[in-house]
Write a protein that holds these residues in place. Sequence first.
Motif, PDB file in Angstrom:
ATOM      1  N   VAL A   7       0.835  -1.208   0.000  1.00  0.00           N
ATOM      2  CA  VAL A   7       0.000   0.000   0.000  1.00  0.00           C
ATOM      3  C   VAL A   7       0.867   1.255   0.000  1.00  0.00           C
ATOM      4  O   VAL A   7       0.594   2.221  -0.734  1.00  0.00           O
ATOM      5  N   LEU A   8       1.928   1.256   0.795  1.00  0.00           N
ATOM      6  CA  LEU A   8       2.816   2.419   0.854  1.00  0.00           C
ATOM      7  C   LEU A   8       3.519   2.636  -0.479  1.00  0.00           C
ATOM      8  O   LEU A   8       3.684   3.782  -0.931  1.00  0.00           O
ATOM      9  N   PHE A   9       3.947   1.552  -1.133  1.00  0.00           N
ATOM     10  CA  PHE A   9       4.570   1.676  -2.454  1.00  0.00           C
ATOM     11  C   PHE A   9       3.591   2.274  -3.457  1.00  0.00           C
ATOM     12  O   PHE A   9       3.954   3.152  -4.264  1.00  0.00           O
ATOM     13  N   LEU A  10       2.346   1.814  -3.423  1.00  0.00           N
ATOM     14  CA  LEU A  10       1.346   2.320  -4.363  1.00  0.00           C
ATOM     15  C   LEU A  10       1.071   3.800  -4.126  1.00  0.00           C
ATOM     16  O   LEU A  10       0.992   4.594  -5.084  1.00  0.00           O
ATOM     17  N   LEU A  11       0.919   4.195  -2.852  1.00  0.00           N
ATOM     18  CA  LEU A  11       0.665   5.606  -2.549  1.00  0.00           C
ATOM     19  C   LEU A  11       1.857   6.478  -2.932  1.00  0.00           C
ATOM     20  O   LEU A  11       1.682   7.605  -3.423  1.00  0.00           O
ATOM     21  N   LEU A  12       3.075   5.974  -2.703  1.00  0.00           N
ATOM     22  CA  LEU A  12       4.257   6.736  -3.106  1.00  0.00           C
ATOM     23  C   LEU A  12       4.289   6.930  -4.616  1.00  0.00           C
ATOM     24  O   LEU A  12       4.636   8.012  -5.105  1.00  0.00           O
ATOM     25  N   ALA A  13       3.916   5.893  -5.355  1.00  0.00           N
ATOM     26  CA  ALA A  13       3.882   6.016  -6.812  1.00  0.00           C
ATOM     27  C   ALA A  13       2.844   7.042  -7.256  1.00  0.00           C
ATOM     28  O   ALA A  13       3.076   7.809  -8.200  1.00  0.00           O
ATOM     29  N   GLY A  38       3.783   2.001 -12.016  1.00  0.00           N
ATOM     30  CA  GLY A  38       3.322   0.702 -11.553  1.00  0.00           C
ATOM     31  C   GLY A  38       4.097  -0.432 -12.191  1.00  0.00           C
ATOM     32  O   GLY A  38       4.439  -1.426 -11.523  1.00  0.00           O
ATOM     33  N   ALA A  39       4.409  -0.290 -13.484  1.00  0.00           N
ATOM     34  CA  ALA A  39       5.217  -1.316 -14.158  1.00  0.00           C
ATOM     35  C   ALA A  39       6.617  -1.392 -13.563  1.00  0.00           C
ATOM     36  O   ALA A  39       7.180  -2.487 -13.418  1.00  0.00           O
ATOM     37  N   VAL A  40       7.173  -0.223 -13.199  1.00  0.00           N
ATOM     38  CA  VAL A  40       8.493  -0.215 -12.558  1.00  0.00           C
ATOM     39  C   VAL A  40       8.443  -0.959 -11.227  1.00  0.00           C
ATOM     40  O   VAL A  40       9.343  -1.746 -10.902  1.00  0.00           O
ATOM     41  N   ILE A  41       7.377  -0.724 -10.458  1.00  0.00           N
ATOM     42  CA  ILE A  41       7.216  -1.445  -9.188  1.00  0.00           C
ATOM     43  C   ILE A  41       7.118  -2.943  -9.433  1.00  0.00           C
ATOM     44  O   ILE A  41       7.742  -3.755  -8.745  1.00  0.00           O
ATOM     45  N   GLY A  42       6.336  -3.327 -10.451  1.00  0.00           N
ATOM     46  CA  GLY A  42       6.165  -4.739 -10.735  1.00  0.00           C
ATOM     47  C   GLY A  42       7.435  -5.421 -11.187  1.00  0.00           C
ATOM     48  O   GLY A  42       7.656  -6.608 -10.916  1.00  0.00           O
ATOM     49  N   LEU A  43       8.311  -4.671 -11.880  1.00  0.00           N
ATOM     50  CA  LEU A  43       9.549  -5.260 -12.392  1.00  0.00           C
ATOM     51  C   LEU A  43      10.686  -5.231 -11.386  1.00  0.00           C
ATOM     52  O   LEU A  43      11.557  -6.111 -11.400  1.00  0.00           O
ATOM     53  N   SER A  44      10.699  -4.228 -10.513  1.00  0.00           N
ATOM     54  CA  SER A  44      11.876  -4.017  -9.662  1.00  0.00           C
ATOM     55  C   SER A  44      11.701  -4.529  -8.235  1.00  0.00           C
ATOM     56  O   SER A  44      12.657  -4.509  -7.470  1.00  0.00           O
ATOM     57  N   THR A  45      10.524  -4.959  -7.855  1.00  0.00           N
ATOM     58  CA  THR A  45      10.329  -5.447  -6.489  1.00  0.00           C
ATOM     59  C   THR A  45       9.763  -6.858  -6.521  1.00  0.00           C
ATOM     60  O   THR A  45       9.277  -7.332  -7.549  1.00  0.00           O
ATOM     61  N   SER A  46       9.842  -7.498  -5.385  1.00  0.00           N
ATOM     62  CA  SER A  46       9.295  -8.851  -5.267  1.00  0.00           C
ATOM     63  C   SER A  46       7.846  -8.835  -4.820  1.00  0.00           C
ATOM     64  O   SER A  46       7.220  -9.890  -4.699  1.00  0.00           O
ATOM     65  N   TYR A  47       7.303  -7.632  -4.576  1.00  0.00           N
ATOM     66  CA  TYR A  47       5.924  -7.532  -4.117  1.00  0.00           C
ATOM     67  C   TYR A  47       4.961  -7.786  -5.274  1.00  0.00           C
ATOM     68  O   TYR A  47       5.180  -7.340  -6.395  1.00  0.00           O
ATOM     69  N   SER A 271     -11.611  18.779   1.124  1.00  0.00           N
ATOM     70  CA  SER A 271     -10.194  18.408   1.015  1.00  0.00           C
ATOM     71  C   SER A 271     -10.003  16.899   1.163  1.00  0.00           C
ATOM     72  O   SER A 271      -9.216  16.291   0.435  1.00  0.00           O
ATOM     73  N   VAL A 272     -10.732  16.306   2.105  1.00  0.00           N
ATOM     74  CA  VAL A 272     -10.610  14.849   2.318  1.00  0.00           C
ATOM     75  C   VAL A 272     -11.057  14.094   1.078  1.00  0.00           C
ATOM     76  O   VAL A 272     -10.376  13.159   0.617  1.00  0.00           O
ATOM     77  N   TRP A 273     -12.174  14.491   0.491  1.00  0.00           N
ATOM     78  CA  TRP A 273     -12.672  13.785  -0.693  1.00  0.00           C
ATOM     79  C   TRP A 273     -11.768  14.005  -1.896  1.00  0.00           C
ATOM     80  O   TRP A 273     -11.595  13.101  -2.723  1.00  0.00           O
ATOM     81  N   ASP A 274     -11.181  15.199  -2.032  1.00  0.00           N
ATOM     82  CA  ASP A 274     -10.210  15.426  -3.111  1.00  0.00           C
ATOM     83  C   ASP A 274      -9.034  14.461  -2.990  1.00  0.00           C
ATOM     84  O   ASP A 274      -8.572  13.883  -3.984  1.00  0.00           O
ATOM     85  N   THR A 275      -8.550  14.290  -1.769  1.00  0.00           N
ATOM     86  CA  THR A 275      -7.419  13.395  -1.539  1.00  0.00           C
ATOM     87  C   THR A 275      -7.798  11.950  -1.843  1.00  0.00           C
ATOM     88  O   THR A 275      -7.028  11.204  -2.483  1.00  0.00           O
ATOM     89  N   ILE A 276      -8.979  11.542  -1.411  1.00  0.00           N
ATOM     90  CA  ILE A 276      -9.424  10.169  -1.657  1.00  0.00           C
ATOM     91  C   ILE A 276      -9.596   9.908  -3.152  1.00  0.00           C
ATOM     92  O   ILE A 276      -9.191   8.859  -3.675  1.00  0.00           O
ATOM     93  N   GLN A 277     -10.188  10.870  -3.852  1.00  0.00           N
ATOM     94  CA  GLN A 277     -10.367  10.705  -5.292  1.00  0.00           C
ATOM     95  C   GLN A 277      -9.021  10.583  -6.002  1.00  0.00           C
ATOM     96  O   GLN A 277      -8.827   9.697  -6.853  1.00  0.00           O
ATOM     97  N   PHE A 278      -8.084  11.456  -5.651  1.00  0.00           N
ATOM     98  CA  PHE A 278      -6.759  11.412  -6.273  1.00  0.00           C
ATOM     99  C   PHE A 278      -6.057  10.090  -5.972  1.00  0.00           C
ATOM    100  O   PHE A 278      -5.467   9.461  -6.853  1.00  0.00           O
ATOM    101  N   ALA A 279      -6.156   9.645  -4.714  1.00  0.00           N
ATOM    102  CA  ALA A 279      -5.459   8.423  -4.311  1.00  0.00           C
ATOM    103  C   ALA A 279      -6.071   7.188  -4.970  1.00  0.00           C
ATOM    104  O   ALA A 279      -5.342   6.343  -5.514  1.00  0.00           O
ATOM    105  N   LEU A 280      -7.402   7.071  -4.959  1.00  0.00           N
ATOM    106  CA  LEU A 280      -8.036   5.873  -5.503  1.00  0.00           C
ATOM    107  C   LEU A 280      -7.862   5.776  -7.005  1.00  0.00           C
ATOM    108  O   LEU A 280      -7.541   4.707  -7.537  1.00  0.00           O
TER     109      LEU A 280
END
Length: 546
Positions: A7-13, A38-47, A271-280
């Motif tokens: 989850v932290l990797f995805l949010l950082l991306a 996301g492709a970089v995460i999939g190729l460079s990590t074991s997660y 502000s909370v909903w803006d953040t949730i929309q951007f994150a999801l």
Amino acid sequence: MEAVSIVLFLLLAVVMSGALSRMLPVAVPTPLVQILLGAVIGLSTSYRVALDPELFLLLFLPPLLFLDGWRIPKDELLKDLSTVVELALGLVLLTVLGMGVFIHWMIPAMPLAVAFALAAVVSPTDPIAVSAIAARVPIPKRMMHILEGESLLNDASGLVCLRFAIAAALTGTFSLTAAATSFLWVAGGGLAIGVGVTLVVTRIKAWVSRRFGEEPGSQILVSLLIPFGCYLLAEHLEASGILAAVAAGITMTFAEISRQALATTRMRRHSVWDTIQFALNGIIFVLLGEQLPGILAGARATVLLTGHHDAGWLGLYVLAIVAGLALLRFGWVWVSLRLTLLRRQRTSEATLHSPSWRLVAAMSLAGVRGAITLAGVLTIPLTLTDGSPFPARDLAIFLAAGVIIVSLVLASIALPILLNGLTMPAEPSRQAEEDAARVAAAEAAIMAIERAQHALAERDGHADVYAAAGTRVMDVYRERIESRSKGARVAAAARRQDQLERDFRLAGIKAERATVVAQVRERAIGSATAQKLMRELDLLEARYQN
């Protein structure tokens, strides 16, 4: 622990994607950057993210569809409702039927029910992806409102069609009569549940706030829980949770008008909903990129399902599906616009010109597939009712992912070219409506201040003090009334004066903020005082920037 790290990797991306898309010298849509990360995460990590279809649907779709329904301009939607319905319902049904038959004909190894399911998931469009593509070439407002309304409704209609297609694949049978009867309950029940739950919750929330006071944090949390509650209740009653979430969002607009929350609550909630929309939205595209290495690695096995051995056939299938979607949409948009013009000619003596081919082409290419398509295709079950693997599931996911990427790339190249200099028909000005509303609000404010003056003077006896203070405040409102009531030329000059005042106030706020920061660094003021002053300056800046 591994799930938390993912989850932290995805949010950082997602965070990095927003910055990278602005840093790039050419206009690259943020969704494409997110897919790449996301492709970089999939190729460079074991997660690896093992996506549970039902959990994925529950976590992502209800809040996104709820927010779309909540924020869409209702007046603009109603103004072009016929065009929106034609695109969101008629085009979706045509796409499901036409593309389902075409995909099954092109890939005989894919069962017809699965082909219809794939056609259903590629039918919804994604206005967020379009907005990202056209960030440097603004889309005409009316065109964007049509796209938003279409997306809101075709998300629901496409996913309802997906539900029936999956049911046919699981049972092996399909009855048109049973499907029509079921559709009435699925659609009607979902809409009724969304409206009913939202009205009940907002009424209870308003009653509690009036009796015991309002807590912004709990109010925001209630708004977050409403779409999930509507979705889960509707699904439990075998209605459409998707339509329930959409109906809840639309109802929320009218419920909030009659039962207003505190200003602090609304600002924080926004502000909370803006953040949730951007994150999801960001996580969905990053997940698509993270799944791509696995999808491509299985391409050799996937292509065997089609009866071929060369993986290049998969690319040809993706291009053929994108071309079919574009042709269907182009033809439907042209016919829809022509019918709209014919209807208006019957009620108007003016001669209306045929729609420009650039307008039709732009509307067609704006049908970009995105988050809802990916979310929908990932909800296809892993197995049939007898425990055997769901037929051609990997192939459907590969083709849907390919359609998303190709449509994004195609639109990012061609849409800015078509939009450059494109103008929609002239819209009536809303300035008179705005001026009238401002005058009415100012008159009400003056009356309220006068009542407060008299009440305080009668209680404390210091009439002169209250009169002077009230007069200073009322003068601001009287100036607004005068400037908005003396004709177009005076009103235009007043609006110009307001703009200059905003510019000067923003310049002053910027200087105030810099001074506060300097005083903090010099230890002249404490952090608590600095936070209070910065909060006040932020609120003022937000006011004058809107």
